[in-house]
Write an enzyme that holds these catalytic residues in place. Structure first.
Site, PDB file in Angstrom:
ATOM      1  N   ASP A   1      21.293 -10.947 -20.499  1.00 32.38           N
ATOM      2  CA  ASP A   1      20.023 -11.389 -21.066  1.00 32.38           C
ATOM      3  C   ASP A   1      19.392 -12.439 -20.151  1.00 32.38           C
ATOM      4  OD1 ASP A   1      19.013 -12.138 -24.499  1.00 32.38           O
ATOM      5  OD2 ASP A   1      17.912 -12.341 -22.597  1.00 32.38           O
ATOM      6  N   GLY A   2      18.147 -12.213 -19.808  1.00 31.56           N
ATOM      7  CA  GLY A   2      17.458 -13.113 -18.870  1.00 31.56           C
ATOM      8  C   GLY A   2      17.460 -14.555 -19.323  1.00 31.56           C
TER       9      GLY A   2
ATOM     10  N   ASP B   1       9.754  -8.581 -15.039  1.00 29.15           N
ATOM     11  CA  ASP B   1       9.212  -7.237 -15.303  1.00 29.15           C
ATOM     12  C   ASP B   1       9.864  -6.742 -16.589  1.00 29.15           C
ATOM     13  OD1 ASP B   1       9.660  -3.915 -13.887  1.00 29.15           O
ATOM     14  OD2 ASP B   1       8.146  -4.714 -15.265  1.00 29.15           O
TER      15      ASP B   1
ATOM     16  N   GLN C   1      17.754  -0.382 -27.260  1.00 25.70           N
ATOM     17  CA  GLN C   1      16.466   0.296 -27.431  1.00 25.70           C
ATOM     18  C   GLN C   1      16.592   1.805 -27.290  1.00 25.70           C
ATOM     19  OE1 GLN C   1      14.413  -1.817 -24.306  1.00 25.70           O
ATOM     20  NE2 GLN C   1      16.186  -1.512 -22.985  1.00 25.70           N
TER      21      GLN C   1
ATOM     22  N   THR D   1       9.749  -5.695 -20.992  1.00 25.07           N
ATOM     23  CA  THR D   1       8.990  -5.038 -22.049  1.00 25.07           C
ATOM     24  C   THR D   1       8.083  -6.081 -22.696  1.00 25.07           C
ATOM     25  OG1 THR D   1      11.032  -5.477 -23.275  1.00 25.07           O
ATOM     26  CG2 THR D   1      10.681  -3.219 -22.565  1.00 25.07           C
ATOM     27  N   ASP D   2       7.233  -5.624 -23.615  1.00 27.26           N
ATOM     28  CA  ASP D   2       6.304  -6.548 -24.283  1.00 27.26           C
ATOM     29  C   ASP D   2       7.070  -7.546 -25.162  1.00 27.26           C
ATOM     30  OD1 ASP D   2       3.771  -3.965 -24.732  1.00 27.26           O
ATOM     31  OD2 ASP D   2       3.920  -5.579 -23.247  1.00 27.26           O
TER      32      ASP D   2
ATOM     33  N   GLU E   1      19.173  -7.543 -15.824  1.00 29.18           N
ATOM     34  CA  GLU E   1      18.627  -6.536 -16.735  1.00 29.18           C
ATOM     35  C   GLU E   1      19.542  -6.467 -17.943  1.00 29.18           C
ATOM     36  OE1 GLU E   1      17.391  -3.845 -19.027  1.00 29.18           O
ATOM     37  OE2 GLU E   1      16.086  -3.923 -17.264  1.00 29.18           O
TER      38      GLU E   1
ATOM     39  N   ASP F   1      14.461  -0.172 -13.717  1.00 33.36           N
ATOM     40  CA  ASP F   1      14.210   1.067 -12.958  1.00 33.36           C
ATOM     41  C   ASP F   1      14.421   0.872 -11.455  1.00 33.36           C
ATOM     42  OD1 ASP F   1      11.357  -0.238 -13.918  1.00 33.36           O
ATOM     43  OD2 ASP F   1      11.461   0.187 -11.758  1.00 33.36           O
TER      44      ASP F   1
HETATM   45  N1  SAM Z   1       6.675  -2.353 -16.302  1.00 36.27           N
HETATM   46  C1  SAM Z   1       7.085  -2.206 -17.627  1.00 36.27           C
HETATM   47  C2  SAM Z   1       6.069  -2.853 -18.537  1.00 36.27           C
HETATM   48  O1  SAM Z   1       5.203  -3.572 -18.022  1.00 36.27           O
HETATM   49  O2  SAM Z   1       6.056  -2.580 -19.721  1.00 36.27           O
HETATM   50  C3  SAM Z   1       8.481  -2.814 -17.781  1.00 36.27           C
HETATM   51  C4  SAM Z   1       9.457  -1.964 -17.138  1.00 36.27           C
HETATM   52  S1  SAM Z   1      11.094  -2.549 -17.102  1.00 36.27           S
HETATM   53  C5  SAM Z   1      11.896  -1.060 -17.277  1.00 36.27           C
HETATM   54  C6  SAM Z   1      11.421  -3.448 -18.582  1.00 36.27           C
HETATM   55  C7  SAM Z   1      12.881  -3.862 -18.686  1.00 36.27           C
HETATM   56  O3  SAM Z   1      13.013  -5.161 -19.294  1.00 36.27           O
HETATM   57  C8  SAM Z   1      13.693  -2.915 -19.573  1.00 36.27           C
HETATM   58  O4  SAM Z   1      14.621  -2.198 -18.802  1.00 36.27           O
HETATM   59  C9  SAM Z   1      14.374  -3.839 -20.596  1.00 36.27           C
HETATM   60  O5  SAM Z   1      15.694  -3.447 -20.910  1.00 36.27           O
HETATM   61  C10 SAM Z   1      14.315  -5.185 -19.857  1.00 36.27           C
HETATM   62  N2  SAM Z   1      14.447  -6.363 -20.725  1.00 36.27           N
HETATM   63  C11 SAM Z   1      13.845  -6.552 -21.936  1.00 36.27           C
HETATM   64  N3  SAM Z   1      14.245  -7.729 -22.461  1.00 36.27           N
HETATM   65  C12 SAM Z   1      15.117  -8.299 -21.567  1.00 36.27           C
HETATM   66  C13 SAM Z   1      15.856  -9.521 -21.538  1.00 36.27           C
HETATM   67  N4  SAM Z   1      15.795 -10.374 -22.555  1.00 36.27           N
HETATM   68  N5  SAM Z   1      16.599  -9.810 -20.424  1.00 36.27           N
HETATM   69  C14 SAM Z   1      16.661  -8.920 -19.381  1.00 36.27           C
HETATM   70  N6  SAM Z   1      16.002  -7.718 -19.368  1.00 36.27           N
HETATM   71  C15 SAM Z   1      15.233  -7.424 -20.441  1.00 36.27           C
END
Ligand code: SAM
Length: 298
Positions: free
Chosen positions: A149-150, A168, A42, A170-171, A117, A97
Site C-alpha cells: 500500500d502506497g 498513477d 478489486q 485509481t480514483d 503497487e 500496468d
Molecule cells: N491511469 C489510470 C487512471 O488514471 O485511472 C490508473 C492506472 S493504474 C493501473 C492504477 C493502479 O493503482 C491500480 O493497479 C491499483 O491497484 C493501484 N492502487 C490503488 N490504490 C493503491 C494504493 N493505496 N497503493 C498502491 N497502489 C494502489
C-alpha cells in the site's frame, strides 16, 4: 464522484459499457475477453477491443488502453522528470500496468525507480496480457517493484529519499482513497528532496472537478507550490484530464522553454514521444478558467 454505483460488463452483443458515470459513458466493442478476475482488492478485467487494442478495466472503470496510453503516461512521467533539475530517485505509486515505470527508466539520470503497487494481480496479469506497456522495464536493475500500500510505504520512507513521486492510482474511491489524504501528502512532502515534485491523476474536471479542487487544497497545506497541467486522453471521457502537481523549491512556472529543449535534446527521449514535447509541456500548464477556478488563488 464517490459512491456512484452503476452496472458495467460485457453485453450479449459483446460490448463493454464503462461504469464511471450513472447517466453518461463510453462503450467498446469486445473482440475477446482475455481475463476477468476478482483480486483481494478489486475486479480486474482485460479484453481485446476492435477500436483501442487491449484494455485494462478495474472495478468497471477504464484504466488504460493500448491505443491512447502514450498520452497519459508520457505526460505523467516526462513532465516532472524534465522539470526537476537532476532527477535520480523516483517513487511510483500504483501504475501496475508498468507503462509509467518504462517511461521513468527512459531517463538516464534516474538511478533508482521504486514502484509500489497494492495489487500483485494487476502486475502479473499486465505482464501476461499487456506486455506492450512495461516491456523490459520490469527487468531493469534500477527498478525495485514492491507489492504494498502506497500510504504505508511513504510513512516508512526516509526524509528526502526521493526527487520525484508519481502517483498513477485509481480514483479516490476504494483502495485508492488513501492516496488523496492529508496523511499521504504530509509524508510525501517529508520524503521529497529540496526541489522535490509530486504529480498524480486528478480526474477530468468537466465531470470530476471536486477531485482536483480537494486534492490541490490538501496539498497546499504541505507544499509551497501547487498547480495542475492538462492532457487530452480520449478514453478518460469528458475533455481534458488534469494531472495535479505540487513542488518544493523553485516555482514550476519559472522553467524556461529553452532549458526544457536543452534537457530534451540531451536525453534523446523526445524522438520516442508521440505527445510530450517541450512546447506541449509548457502549454499544458495554461488552464482554461473552468479548470483554473478549482485551484487555490496564487
Ligand atoms: N491511469 C489510470 C487512471 O488514471 O485511472 C490508473 C492506472 S493504474 C493501473 C492504477 C493502479 O493503482 C491500480 O493497479 C491499483 O491497484 C493501484 N492502487 C490503488 N490504490 C493503491 C494504493 N493505496 N497503493 C498502491 N497502489 C494502489
Amino acid at each position: 464522484m464517490k459512491g456512484w454505483a452503476v452496472s458495467s460488463g460485457i453485453s450479449s452483443e459483446a460490448w463493454f459499457n464503462e461504469a464511471l458515470y450513472p447517466d453518461w459513458g463510453q462503450r467498446f466493442k469486445v473482440v475477446k475477453e482475455l481475463v476477468h478476475k476478482r483480486s483481494p482488492f478489486q475486479d480486474i478485467r482485460i479484453f481485446e477491443s476492435s477500436s483501442h487494442g487491449r484494455v485494462l478495466v478495474l472495478d468497471g472503470i477504464i484504466q488504460i488502453t493500448e491505443r491512447d496510453e502514450f498520452i497519459y503516461q508520457e505526460m505523467l512521467a516526462h513532465v516532472p522528470l524534465f522539470m526537476h533539475p537532476h532527477p535520480k530517485r523516483v517513487l511510483i505509486i500504483g501504475a501496475g500496468d508498468g507503462g509509467v515505470l518504462r517511461r521513468v527508466l527512459q531517463h538516464k539520470t534516474v538511478e533508482k525507480a521504486v514502484m509500489v503497487e497494492i495489487d500483485g494481480d494487476v502486475i502479473e496479469l499486465s505482464k501476461q496480457h499487456l506486455p506492450m506497456f512495461g516491456k523490459d522495464a520490469w527487468d531493469d536493475p534500477r527498478a525495485d517493484v514492491i507489492v504494498g500500500d502506497g500510504i504505508d510505504y511513504v510513512k516508512k520512507a526516509d526524509d528526502g529519499a526521493f526527487d520525484v513521486i508519481i502517483v498513477d492510482s485509481t480514483d479516490p474511491i476504494g483502495v485508492g482513497d488513501v492516496l488523496f489524504t492529508d496523511d499521504f501528502y504530509k509524508n510525501c512532502a517529508r520524503i521529497l528532496s529540496d526541489e522535490g515534485i509530486i504529480v498524480n491523476q486528478c480526474g477530468v474536471p468537466f465531470q470530476q472537478a471536486d477531485e482536483l479542487r480537494e486534492t490541490t487544497a490538501r496539498r497546499a497545506k504541505f507544499f509551497p507550490h501547487v498547480t495542475a497541467y492538462l492532457a487530452a486522453v480520449p478514453t478518460y471521457v469528458g475533455g481534458f484530464m488534469t494531472l495535479g502537481m505540487a513542488k518544493k523549491g523553485t516555482a514550476p512556472h519559472k522553467l524556461e522553454l529553452a532549458t526544457l529543449q536543452k534537457r530534451a535534446q540531451e536525453s534523446e527521449i523526445a524522438e520516442s514521444c508521440q505527445y510530450w514535447t517541450p512546447e506541449v509541456h509548457i502549454a499544458s500548464f495554461s488552464l482554461p478558467p473552468y479548470i483554473a477556478q478549482n485551484l487555490p488563488r496564487s
